[in-house]
Write a protein that holds these residues in place. Structure first.
Motif, PDB file in Angstrom:
ATOM      1  N   LYS A  46       4.409  17.450  63.353  1.00 14.12           N
ATOM      2  CA  LYS A  46       4.663  18.369  62.238  1.00 14.12           C
ATOM      3  C   LYS A  46       3.354  18.732  61.570  1.00 14.12           C
ATOM      4  O   LYS A  46       2.499  17.871  61.334  1.00 14.12           O
ATOM      5  N   ILE A  47       3.185  20.007  61.281  1.00 14.84           N
ATOM      6  CA  ILE A  47       1.992  20.473  60.582  1.00 14.84           C
ATOM      7  C   ILE A  47       2.092  20.085  59.106  1.00 14.84           C
ATOM      8  O   ILE A  47       3.032  20.487  58.420  1.00 14.84           O
ATOM      9  N   VAL A  48       1.142  19.293  58.631  1.00 11.92           N
ATOM     10  CA  VAL A  48       1.138  18.887  57.223  1.00 11.92           C
ATOM     11  C   VAL A  48       0.060  19.623  56.441  1.00 11.92           C
ATOM     12  O   VAL A  48       0.120  19.698  55.210  1.00 11.92           O
ATOM     13  N   GLN A  49      -0.922  20.168  57.131  1.00 14.35           N
ATOM     14  CA  GLN A  49      -1.946  20.994  56.473  1.00 14.35           C
ATOM     15  C   GLN A  49      -2.330  22.121  57.432  1.00 14.35           C
ATOM     16  O   GLN A  49      -2.959  21.887  58.462  1.00 14.35           O
ATOM     17  N   ALA A  50      -1.931  23.336  57.085  1.00 15.06           N
ATOM     18  CA  ALA A  50      -2.160  24.499  57.949  1.00 15.06           C
ATOM     19  C   ALA A  50      -3.508  25.129  57.620  1.00 15.06           C
ATOM     20  O   ALA A  50      -3.595  26.107  56.871  1.00 15.06           O
ATOM     21  N   ASP A  51      -4.560  24.578  58.172  1.00 16.10           N
ATOM     22  CA  ASP A  51      -5.924  25.034  57.903  1.00 16.10           C
ATOM     23  C   ASP A  51      -6.529  25.542  59.209  1.00 16.10           C
ATOM     24  O   ASP A  51      -6.578  24.809  60.197  1.00 16.10           O
ATOM     25  N   PRO A  52      -7.011  26.782  59.255  1.00 18.00           N
ATOM     26  CA  PRO A  52      -7.569  27.324  60.501  1.00 18.00           C
ATOM     27  C   PRO A  52      -8.851  26.626  60.960  1.00 18.00           C
ATOM     28  O   PRO A  52      -9.293  26.839  62.086  1.00 18.00           O
ATOM     29  N   LYS A  53      -9.430  25.807  60.108  1.00 14.50           N
ATOM     30  CA  LYS A  53     -10.616  25.049  60.502  1.00 14.50           C
ATOM     31  C   LYS A  53     -10.261  23.614  60.913  1.00 14.50           C
ATOM     32  O   LYS A  53     -10.924  23.030  61.768  1.00 14.50           O
ATOM     33  N   LYS A  54      -9.228  23.038  60.309  1.00 18.39           N
ATOM     34  CA  LYS A  54      -8.779  21.691  60.664  1.00 18.39           C
ATOM     35  C   LYS A  54      -7.317  21.534  60.282  1.00 18.39           C
ATOM     36  O   LYS A  54      -6.997  21.239  59.133  1.00 18.39           O
ATOM     37  N   THR A  55      -6.453  21.739  61.244  1.00 19.53           N
ATOM     38  CA  THR A  55      -5.017  21.616  61.010  1.00 19.53           C
ATOM     39  C   THR A  55      -4.607  20.159  61.192  1.00 19.53           C
ATOM     40  O   THR A  55      -4.846  19.561  62.249  1.00 19.53           O
ATOM     41  N   SER A  56      -3.995  19.592  60.153  1.00 20.04           N
ATOM     42  CA  SER A  56      -3.603  18.186  60.178  1.00 20.04           C
ATOM     43  C   SER A  56      -2.137  18.050  60.568  1.00 20.04           C
ATOM     44  O   SER A  56      -1.282  18.829  60.135  1.00 20.04           O
ATOM     45  N   LEU A  57      -1.860  17.022  61.396  1.00 23.12           N
ATOM     46  CA  LEU A  57      -0.518  16.823  61.941  1.00 23.12           C
ATOM     47  C   LEU A  57      -0.044  15.395  61.707  1.00 23.12           C
ATOM     48  O   LEU A  57      -0.845  14.468  61.611  1.00 23.12           O
ATOM     49  N   THR A  58       1.268  15.249  61.670  1.00 24.90           N
ATOM     50  CA  THR A  58       1.903  13.939  61.672  1.00 24.90           C
ATOM     51  C   THR A  58       2.806  13.852  62.898  1.00 24.90           C
ATOM     52  O   THR A  58       3.630  14.747  63.127  1.00 24.90           O
ATOM     53  N   ILE A  59       2.654  12.791  63.681  1.00 27.61           N
ATOM     54  CA  ILE A  59       3.471  12.605  64.877  1.00 27.61           C
ATOM     55  C   ILE A  59       4.868  12.152  64.448  1.00 27.61           C
ATOM     56  O   ILE A  59       5.011  11.157  63.728  1.00 27.61           O
ATOM     57  N   VAL A  60       5.888  12.848  64.911  1.00 30.41           N
ATOM     58  CA  VAL A  60       7.258  12.495  64.541  1.00 30.41           C
ATOM     59  C   VAL A  60       8.048  11.940  65.722  1.00 30.41           C
ATOM     60  O   VAL A  60       9.116  11.337  65.527  1.00 30.41           O
TER      61      VAL A  60
END
Length: 232
Positions: free
Chosen positions: A49-63
């Protein structure tokens, strides 16, 4: 669902690199809380799941994670002489990845018209094909190697496909299923008689791919298809 190749994933949190982040947010226009899939190239398929939609560094959480996704019941290694036209080798690498292959080695033979390959480009083509065909395993691409060095250390069943006369095995009748296979595919001018003799003395068996005279990349893909079909 959109798929990303993330070979360095280790935990429950992951940041896409700049290139993948830009593609994710600006090209695909994905947003926070959207779900994407990741593959690590070692059999892991992840929902993230995308938790931070940043075009330079998109942060994800594995579900969710599935291990050994699409694991094959055999191991296929094709050593192929690079074609004079690199596009033909690139085509083989792409299609073999889509069909299913575990390892590829560029094989430098006496009659090879091309002595070098662009490793990084071929590996990128493999990665793209892995993503396109939703493969959780990334085929291993080896550096180019000379024929005489390669044939000394090949595990499993070993075959050499060639156009010279003599008794040859057929996959359909002589295959031992669910094993490791190494198949040698020669250059446009075929292996030399000396190379064939050397391969046979190192435990390889002569192989036929039918009565048609095939191009190098077509012969390699035919071997790939045959072995996957017979191990289905």
């Amino acid at each position: 669902m959109h798929l990303f190749y993330t070979p360095d994933i280790t935990g429950d949190q992951y940041d896409l690199n700049t290139e993948e982040s830009k593609h994710c947010i600006r090209v695909l226009r994905l947003q926070q809380n959207d779900i994407i899939q990741l593959i690590d190239g070692k059999g892991g398929l992840y929902d993230a799941k995308i938790v931070q939609a940043d075009p330079k560094k998109t942060s994800l959480t594995i579900v969710n994670c599935v291990r050994e996704y699409g694991k094959r019941n055999h191991y296929l290694h094709i050593a192929i002489a690079p074609t004079k036209n690199m596009e033909r080798l690139e085509w083989f690498v792409e299609k073999a990845t889509e069909i299913g292959i575990d390892e590829i080695t560029p094989l430098i033979c006496d009659r090879s018209e091309r002595k070098e390959v662009k490793f990084e480009r071929l590996n990128k083509i493999i990665t793209s094909a892995v993503k396109q065909s939703i493969k959780a395993y990334h085929p291993q691409l080896n550096e180019q190697v000379r024929f005489k060095d390669f044939i000394k250390n090949s595990p499993g069943q070993r075959y050499i496909a060639h156009c010279m006369d003599g008794n040859k095995l057929q996959f359909s009748t002589d295959l031992i299923k669910h094993d490791r296979y190494t198949v040698l595919i020669g250059p446009e001018g075929d292996f030399t008689p000396q190379e064939l003799e050397s391969a046979l003395s190192n435990g390889y068996q002569s192989l036929t791919l039918g009565t048609s005279r095939l191009r190098t990349e077509t012969a390699a893909l035919e071997a790939c298809f045959e072995l996957n079909f017979l191990n289905r």
